[in-house]
Write an enzyme that holds these catalytic residues in place. Structure first.
Site, mmCIF file in Angstrom:
data_model
loop_
_atom_site.group_PDB
_atom_site.id
_atom_site.type_symbol
_atom_site.label_atom_id
_atom_site.label_comp_id
_atom_site.label_asym_id
_atom_site.label_seq_id
_atom_site.Cartn_x
_atom_site.Cartn_y
_atom_site.Cartn_z
ATOM 1 N N VAL A 256 40.201 44.681 31.134
ATOM 2 C CA VAL A 256 40.790 43.741 30.178
ATOM 3 C C VAL A 256 41.321 42.560 30.962
ATOM 4 C CG1 VAL A 256 42.519 43.389 28.379
ATOM 5 C CG2 VAL A 256 41.408 45.621 28.622
ATOM 6 N N CYS A 257 40.739 41.398 30.748
ATOM 7 C CA CYS A 257 41.100 40.199 31.505
ATOM 8 C C CYS A 257 42.158 39.417 30.724
ATOM 9 C CB CYS A 257 39.862 39.349 31.726
ATOM 10 S SG CYS A 257 40.067 38.078 32.984
ATOM 11 N N LEU A 258 43.397 39.466 31.207
ATOM 12 C CA LEU A 258 44.512 38.835 30.502
ATOM 13 C C LEU A 258 45.590 38.468 31.518
ATOM 14 C CD1 LEU A 258 45.524 38.207 27.558
ATOM 15 C CD2 LEU A 258 46.688 40.421 27.642
#
Length: 447
Positions: A256-258
Site C-alpha cells: 500500500v503506497c501512502l
C-alpha cells in the site's frame, strides 16, 4: 463535523491509563459489542496520492481467472515494473459441476435451465424445499447483526500472523487500546474492522468502494500490524489483492503506497505523526485518497495531464480496467471470504448484487464507468417507471481505432464477468430475477 474530520483530529496525546482489571473488563465489553452495518459510503475529500511506479496495468483479460483470493505475495519481492495480471488455472468441468450443485435448490423462472447448462439439473416445483429461503433469511439476519467493530480471538490467515512484537510495553498496550476506542466510536459506515484479543498487534479491515468511482460496491480487505515501535513508526498495512493491480497505490504484491504509512514521500500532515496520527486516519485515507474517482492520476507521472484531453481519455480507459479488476475481486471474496468477514461478504453482495449487475449493463451500453446508474433499475424493482438508461449518462466517444478495440475488449471481458457475478449473486439470494428473465428472452428461439 464528519467522521473523517473527527478521526483525523484525534491523537494519542490523550492516552488513558488502565489497570489490568480494567483491561479485562474492557475486553469483555468489546466481546459483547453489537452493531449494524450499512451499505452507504461515508463521504470524504478526494486527493491525489503519489507513488513511484510508472505505467498502466495490462488491460488484457486472462480467461477463467479463478485463483483463491489469498495469494502468497511477498512484499520484499514486489516487482515495481511488473503490472501483469496473475494466471488463474482451474478445472472448468469441475467448476461448472460445483455451480450446478449450488443452483439445484434455486427458484428460477421456468425455462431458464433449458438455456443455461449449469441450471439443467433444477428440481421440479413439487420437489423443491424451502432450504434456499431459510439460507437467505439467515444471511440477512447475520448481515444486519454484523458489527462495524468487534474483537475476535485470533487470526489464522492474517498476513502478519508470523510477526511478533515480543513482550509489549504497558505504554504500547495503552496506545492500542486507545486506537480500538477511536475505531469503535468513529468508524465511517462503509468501513468494518476486526481486532484480535490474543494478538493486539493484528487488525483486519474491509472498506466498501465509494459511489461515483470505479470501485463502487466492491469490498477491499487490508491487514494491519502494530509493530513494537508503534506509534513511533506507522503500522504495516497489506492489501489482499488477489494478484490484481487495480490502483497505482495498491500493488499486486499487497503493498500500500501512502505517505501516511511511510511507503511514499510526503511532507507536513501527509506524514505519520506519532502524537496525532491513528489507524482510523489510515483507513479513511485509503478510502478517500486511494479509492477515488480518477485513480489514474494517483500516479505522479500522470498527474500533470489531468486537464488535457489525452489525460482524460487515458483516465477513462484506466477506470474500465479498474472496474473489471474490482468485479474479479468480488468473485474472489465471494468464493473465499477472509476470516471473520464471511457474513459481511454474503450479506453485502446479496443486498448490492442487483445494483452491481445494473451497473455492468449500464457500462456495456457505452456509459462511463463510475457514472450514475439510471433510476430505472430501482423504479422497476419498486413497480414504478423511470427514464431510459440510454440518455441518463454521457456516452464515451471513441474517435480512434485503438479506442474502439479497447472498448470491444472491455465489453467482452465485462460480459464474461457479468455471467459469473450473476451466478454467484444468485447463490447468495440477491434480487437477480430481472437479469435472468432478460437472459431467458434472449436465448429462447422465436415462436
Amino acid at each position: 463535523m464528519d467522521t473523517e474530520s473527527r478521526g483525523l483530529q484525534q491523537g494519542s496525546s490523550s492516552c488513558w491509563s488502565t489497570s489490568a482489571a480494567a483491561w479485562g473488563s474492557s475486553q469483555q465489553k468489546r466481546q459483547r459489542c453489537e452493531g449494524s452495518s450499512s451499505d452507504q459510503v461515508g463521504s470524504s475529500t478526494s486527493g491525489s496520492v503519489q507513488m513511484s511506479e510508472p505505467g498502466l496495468p495490462d488491460t488484457d483479460y486472462v480467461e477463467n481467472e479463478e485463483e483463491d483470493y489469498y495469494m502468497d505475495d511477498d512484499d520484499d519481492d514486489c516487482d515495481d515494473d511488473n503490472d501483469d495480471e496473475s494466471e488463474y488455472e482451474f478445472d472448468e468441468a469441475d467448476f461448472n459441476q460445483q455451480l450446478a450443485d449450488k443452483f439445484d435448490d434455486l427458484d428460477l423462472p421456468p425455462g431458464v435451465e433449458a438455456t443455461v447448462p449449469w441450471l439443467q439439473k433444477i428440481a421440479a416445483p413439487d420437489e423443491q424445499d424451502t432450504s434456499s429461503e431459510l439460507t437467505e433469511d439467515e444471511i440477512t439476519k447475520k448481515y444486519k447483526a454484523f458489527a462495524q467493530f468487534y474483537t475476535v480471538e485470533n487470526f489464522s490467515d492474517h498476513h502478519y500472523a508470523d510477526k511478533s512484537v515480543g513482550k509489549p510495553s504497558r505504554e504500547w498496550a495503552k496506545r492500542i487500546q486507545h486506537e480500538w476506542k477511536l475505531l469503535e466510536k468513529d468508524l465511517p459506515a462503509s468501513i468494518f474492522v476486526r481486532v484480535a484479543e490474543d494478538r493486539m498487534d493484528l487488525l483486519r479491515a474491509a472498506i466498501i468502494g465509494p459511489k461515483g468511482t470505479p470501485y463502487h460496491d466492491g469490498l477491499f480487505f487490508f491487514d494491519a500490524h502494530f509493530t513494537a515501535s508503534y506509534p513511533s513508526q506507522p503500522p504495516l498495512v497489506y492489501y489482499h489483492s488477489g494478484g490484481l493491480r487495480l490502483n497505482p497505490n495498491l500493488y499486486n504484491c499487497g503493498k500500500v503506497c501512502l505517505s501516511l504509512l511511510g511507503t511514499w514521500s510526503g511532507s507536513g500532515c501527509e506524514k505519520w505523526n506519532p502524537a496525532q496520527s491513528t489507524m482510523l486516519q489510515v483507513l479513511v485515507s485509503i478510502q478517500a485518497l486511494i479509492l477515488n474517482e480518477k485513480p489514474y492520476f494517483n500516479e505522479p507521472g500522470y498527474a500533470g495531464s489531468a486537464n488535457t484531453p489525452t489525460g482524460q481519455q487515458q483516465s477513462i480507459e484506466y477506470n474500465k480496467n479498474t472496474f473489471l479488476h474490482s468485479c474479479r475481486t468480488m468473485l474472489y471474496s465471494l468464493r473465499r471470504p477472509p476470516q471473520y468477514f464471511g457474513d459481511l461478504v454474503a450479506g453485502h453482495f446479496r443486498e448490492r448484487g442487483r445494483t452491481i449487475l445494473a451497473a455492468c449493463k449500464h457500462y456495456l451500453e457505452g456509459n462511463m464507468v463510475g457514472s450514475v446508474v439510471p433510476e430505472e433499475e430501482e423504479g422497476e424493482h419498486d413497480g414504478t417507471r423511470a427514464s431510459s438508461s440510454s440518455s441518463s449518462a454521457p456516452k464515451q466517444e471513441a474517435s480512434r481505432a485503438d479506442l474502439i478495440v479497447r472498448r470491444s475488449q472491455f465489453c467482452d471481458n465485462l460480459k464474461t464477468l457479468f455471467e459469473d457475478l450473476l451466478m454467484e449473486f444468485n447463490v447468495k439470494g440477491a434480487d437477480t430475477r430481472k437479469f435472468i428473465e432478460e437472459k431467458l428472452k434472449k436465448n429462447l428461439p422465436a415462436a
